[in-house]
Scaffold this active site. Structure first.
Site, PDB file in Angstrom:
ATOM      1  CD  GLU A 192      -2.932  -1.136   1.876  1.00  0.00           C
ATOM      2  OE1 GLU A 192      -2.287  -0.436   3.358  1.00  0.00           O
ATOM      3  OE2 GLU A 192      -3.575  -2.508   2.323  1.00  0.00           O
ATOM      4  CD  GLU A 207      -4.937  -7.620   1.294  1.00  0.00           C
ATOM      5  OE1 GLU A 207      -5.268  -7.708   2.613  1.00  0.00           O
ATOM      6  OE2 GLU A 207      -3.977  -7.910   1.611  1.00  0.00           O
TER       7      GLU A 207
END
Length: 398
Positions: free
Chosen positions: A182, A297
């Protein structure tokens, strides 16, 4: 009423936020529309989710040259034998949810604690599963001592020490690492799209190169992944563009990034923004950079759907199948990892709780709270069964 208007009306009814939380309204919806029609940007049609055979997801995926697995906590696997058995049956790779993050591994600046992560690595090895690392560099999950200890003068030394120690500890025994997680956040307003994280503040944009080079040196066999969210829907095009530019910069500088991890936390109320054509174009652009792709995810939040489980499960399953049917057309996609296996152990029970709506539990994963297969499991199985077979050796093992 023509078919297009009928489909739009049905979808509005199904995706209405709380419009059918009254029991009578739910019975009316079930009676009127026994076959749920899920319509994204392109009409998908009716879904029956029929699956042939009882073959676990890991085997269905493997037959197409894919890896299926899931994330789990140490506590869930260690305390629930039935869950552990189901996990080993369905999954070919294990991702520790938290046990390999900084705050779990480093109770103090000078001490590492691998106890729980090692237990999970042994569990994976015992059950013939691959083991995956998440994550080496992130702006979250930092230990309490980090803020008062790390600064511009020592950040590189501490980061290199962390990567060398952690990656070295599992060298030769791990499938892949989310080396950096991220790092892209266009909302921070930088021209390069990078997040204004502590690592950026201390080390500048070069911290990503530092991390990837250190990981490659510590374990030349592990697949090195850049992992990020916000890459799936049409409105996330600016994020996709920024990630592409980041990967291009890393490749141009010779950084050993080998794959992109696409977090796929999907939402029912955003399904209209899913565009298979543009998503597949993005995946092709990644593949053209000679990078592999992992869906890392995956789950589907149902927090805004009606109370009726039969309705929720069908819509969630449709989103799973539609999404996977699109992404698995890209040969560079080598793995599908759900963020959890059973609804009993999902982070969405906290972050996407239905408490304000009806206090029921969310149902975002392949197995229910009793470890029974749901329509979401069927949808994933169907996507694997229908996926093109990978023709080259793309699965890295220990």
């Amino acid at each position: 009423m023509n078919r297009k208007r009928l489909l739009t009306r049905r979808r509005t009814l199904l995706l209405g936020m709380g419009a059918f939380t009254v029991a009578g309204g739910l019975r009316h919806l079930n009676n009127q529309f026994p076959e749920i029609v899920y319509e994204g940007k392109d009409a998908i049609g009716k879904k029956n989710f029929t699956v042939v055979g009882d073959i676990p997801l890991r085997e269905r995926a493997a037959s197409k040259g894919l890896i299926y697995g899931a994330a789990s906590s140490y506590r869930a696997l260690a305390s629930n034998t039935d869950y552990a058995t189901s996990f080993a049956k369905e999954c070919a790779i294990l991702v520790p949810e938290a046990q390999l993050k900084w705050d779990a591994l480093r109770p103090s600046p000078n001490r590492f604690d691998f106890t729980r992560a090692d237990w999970m690595a042994k569990f994976a090895r015992t059950h013939g599963m691959l083991f995956r690392g998440h994550t080496l560099v992130w702006h979250k999950a930092l230990p309490k001592w980090f803020a008062g200890t790390v600064n511009k003068r020592n950040a590189e030394r501490i980061l290199l020490e962390h990567i060398k120690t952690v990656v070295g500890h599992y060298a030769g025994k791990i499938h892949s690492w989310d080396v950096v997680n991220e790092a892209v956040f266009p909302e921070d307003g930088r021209s390069d799209g990078l997040r204004n994280s502590p690592w950026l503040q201390f080390l500048g944009a070069g911290y990503l190169d530092i991390a990837f080079r250190a990981a490659a040196e510590a374990d030349p066999r592990a697949l090195l992944v850049y992992n990020d969210f916000g890459l799936n829907y049409q409105y996330e095009e600016p994020k996709r563009a920024a990630v592409l530019k980041l990967l291009e910069r890393l490749k141009s500088r010779g950084s050993p990034v080998q794959a992109l991890g696409i977090q796929a936390h999907l939402w029912c109320d955003n399904s209209s923004k899913f565009n298979p054509k543009t998503l597949k174009k993005f995946l092709r652009e990644i593949a053209n950079m000679d990078l592999k792709i992992l869906i890392t995810e995956l789950d589907v939040s149902d927090k805004n759907l009606p109370l009726d489980v039969s309705i929720r499960d069908r819509i969630v399953a449709a989103i799973y199948e539609d999404y996977l049917s699109a992404v698995l057309e890209e040969p560079a996609v080598i793995a599908v990892l759900t963020w959890g296996l059973s609804d009993r152990y999902t982070w969405l029970n906290e972050t996407d709780s239905r408490k304000r709506l009806d206090r029921s539990l969310v149902r975002p994963l392949p197995l229910d709270t009793n470890l029974k297969r749901k329509l979401a499991w069927n949808a994933i199985a169907r996507a694997f069964d229908q996926a093109p077979k990978r023709h080259s050796e793309q699965v890295k093992s220990e």
